[in-house]
Write a protein that holds these residues in place. Structure first.
Motif, PDB file in Angstrom:
ATOM      1  N   THR A 159       0.846  -1.191   0.000  1.00  0.00           N
ATOM      2  CA  THR A 159       0.000   0.000   0.000  1.00  0.00           C
ATOM      3  C   THR A 159       0.880   1.239   0.000  1.00  0.00           C
ATOM      4  N   LYS A 160       0.277   2.385  -0.290  1.00  0.00           N
ATOM      5  CA  LYS A 160       1.036   3.635  -0.296  1.00  0.00           C
ATOM      6  C   LYS A 160       1.625   3.908   1.078  1.00  0.00           C
ATOM      7  N   GLU A 161       0.845   3.642   2.132  1.00  0.00           N
ATOM      8  CA  GLU A 161       1.334   3.880   3.493  1.00  0.00           C
ATOM      9  C   GLU A 161       2.548   3.011   3.792  1.00  0.00           C
ATOM     10  N   GLN A 162       2.493   1.747   3.387  1.00  0.00           N
ATOM     11  CA  GLN A 162       3.629   0.849   3.605  1.00  0.00           C
ATOM     12  C   GLN A 162       4.853   1.311   2.826  1.00  0.00           C
ATOM     13  N   ILE A 163       4.636   1.741   1.586  1.00  0.00           N
ATOM     14  CA  ILE A 163       5.745   2.214   0.748  1.00  0.00           C
ATOM     15  C   ILE A 163       6.425   3.404   1.394  1.00  0.00           C
ATOM     16  N   VAL A 164       5.632   4.367   1.860  1.00  0.00           N
ATOM     17  CA  VAL A 164       6.188   5.585   2.458  1.00  0.00           C
ATOM     18  C   VAL A 164       6.990   5.248   3.716  1.00  0.00           C
ATOM     19  N   LYS A 165       6.457   4.371   4.569  1.00  0.00           N
ATOM     20  CA  LYS A 165       7.157   4.017   5.805  1.00  0.00           C
ATOM     21  C   LYS A 165       8.474   3.300   5.520  1.00  0.00           C
ATOM     22  N   LEU A 166       8.427   2.325   4.601  1.00  0.00           N
ATOM     23  CA  LEU A 166       9.649   1.601   4.258  1.00  0.00           C
ATOM     24  C   LEU A 166      10.650   2.506   3.556  1.00  0.00           C
ATOM     25  N   PHE A 167      10.133   3.401   2.728  1.00  0.00           N
ATOM     26  CA  PHE A 167      10.994   4.351   2.025  1.00  0.00           C
ATOM     27  C   PHE A 167      11.795   5.179   3.023  1.00  0.00           C
ATOM     28  N   LYS A 168      11.137   5.659   4.063  1.00  0.00           N
ATOM     29  CA  LYS A 168      11.815   6.486   5.063  1.00  0.00           C
ATOM     30  C   LYS A 168      12.902   5.701   5.780  1.00  0.00           C
ATOM     31  N   ILE A 169      12.614   4.432   6.093  1.00  0.00           N
ATOM     32  CA  ILE A 169      13.615   3.600   6.765  1.00  0.00           C
ATOM     33  C   ILE A 169      14.834   3.392   5.876  1.00  0.00           C
ATOM     34  N   ILE A 170      14.590   3.052   4.617  1.00  0.00           N
ATOM     35  CA  ILE A 170      15.688   2.826   3.675  1.00  0.00           C
ATOM     36  C   ILE A 170      16.501   4.106   3.493  1.00  0.00           C
ATOM     37  N   ASP A 171      15.803   5.230   3.337  1.00  0.00           N
ATOM     38  CA  ASP A 171      16.484   6.501   3.099  1.00  0.00           C
ATOM     39  C   ASP A 171      17.347   6.905   4.284  1.00  0.00           C
ATOM     40  N   THR A 172      16.854   6.644   5.493  1.00  0.00           N
ATOM     41  CA  THR A 172      17.607   6.988   6.703  1.00  0.00           C
ATOM     42  C   THR A 172      18.782   6.044   6.911  1.00  0.00           C
ATOM     43  N   MET A 173      18.574   4.779   6.631  1.00  0.00           N
ATOM     44  CA  MET A 173      19.610   3.765   6.866  1.00  0.00           C
ATOM     45  C   MET A 173      20.742   3.867   5.851  1.00  0.00           C
ATOM     46  N   MET A 174      20.400   4.001   4.568  1.00  0.00           N
ATOM     47  CA  MET A 174      21.409   3.957   3.512  1.00  0.00           C
ATOM     48  C   MET A 174      21.820   5.368   3.108  1.00  0.00           C
ATOM     49  N   THR A 175      22.555   6.026   3.989  1.00  0.00           N
ATOM     50  CA  THR A 175      22.968   7.405   3.739  1.00  0.00           C
ATOM     51  C   THR A 175      23.974   7.478   2.590  1.00  0.00           C
ATOM     52  N   LEU A 176      23.908   8.597   1.843  1.00  0.00           N
ATOM     53  CA  LEU A 176      24.773   8.797   0.692  1.00  0.00           C
ATOM     54  C   LEU A 176      25.430  10.170   0.759  1.00  0.00           C
ATOM     55  N   SER A 177      26.426  10.369  -0.091  1.00  0.00           N
ATOM     56  CA  SER A 177      26.996  11.706  -0.235  1.00  0.00           C
ATOM     57  C   SER A 177      25.962  12.604  -0.917  1.00  0.00           C
ATOM     58  N   LYS A 178      26.145  13.913  -0.806  1.00  0.00           N
ATOM     59  CA  LYS A 178      25.186  14.848  -1.405  1.00  0.00           C
ATOM     60  C   LYS A 178      25.061  14.631  -2.912  1.00  0.00           C
ATOM     61  N   HIS A 179      26.192  14.361  -3.562  1.00  0.00           N
ATOM     62  CA  HIS A 179      26.192  14.163  -5.017  1.00  0.00           C
ATOM     63  C   HIS A 179      25.373  12.939  -5.404  1.00  0.00           C
ATOM     64  N   LEU A 180      25.614  11.827  -4.723  1.00  0.00           N
ATOM     65  CA  LEU A 180      24.882  10.593  -5.041  1.00  0.00           C
ATOM     66  C   LEU A 180      23.413  10.704  -4.647  1.00  0.00           C
ATOM     67  N   GLN A 181      23.138  11.388  -3.529  1.00  0.00           N
ATOM     68  CA  GLN A 181      21.750  11.562  -3.112  1.00  0.00           C
ATOM     69  C   GLN A 181      20.985  12.403  -4.127  1.00  0.00           C
ATOM     70  N   ALA A 182      21.655  13.432  -4.661  1.00  0.00           N
ATOM     71  CA  ALA A 182      21.011  14.275  -5.670  1.00  0.00           C
ATOM     72  C   ALA A 182      20.699  13.474  -6.933  1.00  0.00           C
ATOM     73  N   ALA A 183      21.627  12.605  -7.338  1.00  0.00           N
ATOM     74  CA  ALA A 183      21.395  11.758  -8.510  1.00  0.00           C
ATOM     75  C   ALA A 183      20.242  10.792  -8.260  1.00  0.00           C
ATOM     76  N   LEU A 184      20.165  10.272  -7.048  1.00  0.00           N
ATOM     77  CA  LEU A 184      19.085   9.353  -6.700  1.00  0.00           C
ATOM     78  C   LEU A 184      17.736  10.065  -6.718  1.00  0.00           C
ATOM     79  N   ILE A 185      17.712  11.290  -6.256  1.00  0.00           N
ATOM     80  CA  ILE A 185      16.465  12.054  -6.205  1.00  0.00           C
ATOM     81  C   ILE A 185      15.886  12.247  -7.604  1.00  0.00           C
ATOM     82  N   ILE A 186      16.748  12.455  -8.579  1.00  0.00           N
ATOM     83  CA  ILE A 186      16.279  12.601  -9.964  1.00  0.00           C
ATOM     84  C   ILE A 186      15.563  11.325 -10.406  1.00  0.00           C
ATOM     85  N   LYS A 187      16.151  10.171 -10.079  1.00  0.00           N
ATOM     86  CA  LYS A 187      15.519   8.896 -10.423  1.00  0.00           C
ATOM     87  C   LYS A 187      14.175   8.753  -9.708  1.00  0.00           C
TER      88      LYS A 187
END
Length: 200
Positions: free
Chosen positions: A84-112
């Motif tokens: 569900t959308k709620e599950q996606i958002v919650k898991l997304f936040k966990i993944i995003d917080t856990m798998m930290t990236l450099s600003k450059h790589l994070q910016a590239a990921l955001i485009i995707k």
């Protein structure tokens, strides 16, 4: 009676008033799942996704490019698991917080992610919105620093010219901190002008 924990066997024993409770805890080591990634990837259990994120975070400590690739695979895969959308958002936040990236790589990921959001028409909350919030907070801190510096300068030299105020507005947070330290050494408004000229 005080609860007794038998650490060697991972049992928990509680005895009080003639009653007894015994709980046995199964031992699970996430590292043991390193060789079972295929099984985890095909499992829709949210803990399977979090386990992959944990394992890949540990495995890519010295290779953030590979971590960005795995982070993208996991985020994109959220849509393919029938969540569900709620599950996606919650898991997304966990993944995003856990798998930290450099600003450059994070910016590239955001485009995707933005392209994925547009394609799926199911916008996520982070990191795009989170970064916007961080920029807003940073700007708020910078504006507060500018106001404080200008007040201090006005008390020291009287109302400073608008041209110098404009230069102060162009300073970064780090430069504002330096100016806050340097202004106590200024004896004239010319010292301030020269300091700003060297940095803007």
């Amino acid at each position: 009676m005080i609860p007794q924990t038998i650490y060697g066997n991972f049992h928990y024993y509680y005895d009080i008033g003639g009653g007894e409770t015994l709980v046995k805890f199964p031992i699970v080591k996430l590292f043991d799942y390193q060789s079972r990634l295929d099984e985890l990837e095909s499992n829709n259990n949210p803990f399977a996704i979090i386990t992959i994120a944990h394992l890949k975070t540990k495995a890519t400590i010295s290779n953030l490019t590979e971590r960005e690739q795995w982070k993208w695979i996991l985020i994109r895969g959220l849509y393919e698991r029938g969540l569900t959308k709620e599950q996606i958002v919650k898991l997304f936040k966990i993944i995003d917080t856990m798998m930290t990236l450099s600003k450059h790589l994070q910016a590239a990921l955001i485009i995707k992610i933005k392209n994925l959001e547009e394609e799926r028409k199911m916008p996520l909350i982070s990191p795009t919105e989170q970064m916007a919030m961080e920029r807003g907070e940073e700007r708020g801190i910078q504006q507060g620093g500018e106001r404080l510096i200008i007040r201090l300068l006005n008390r020291r030299f009287g109302v400073i010219p608008a041209s110098l105020t404009e230069k102060i507005h162009q300073l970064s947070i780090e430069q504002l901190e330096l100016l806050g330290e340097a202004l106590f050494d200024f004896s004239t408004i010319t010292n301030l002008d020269q300091w700003l000229e060297n940095r803007t």
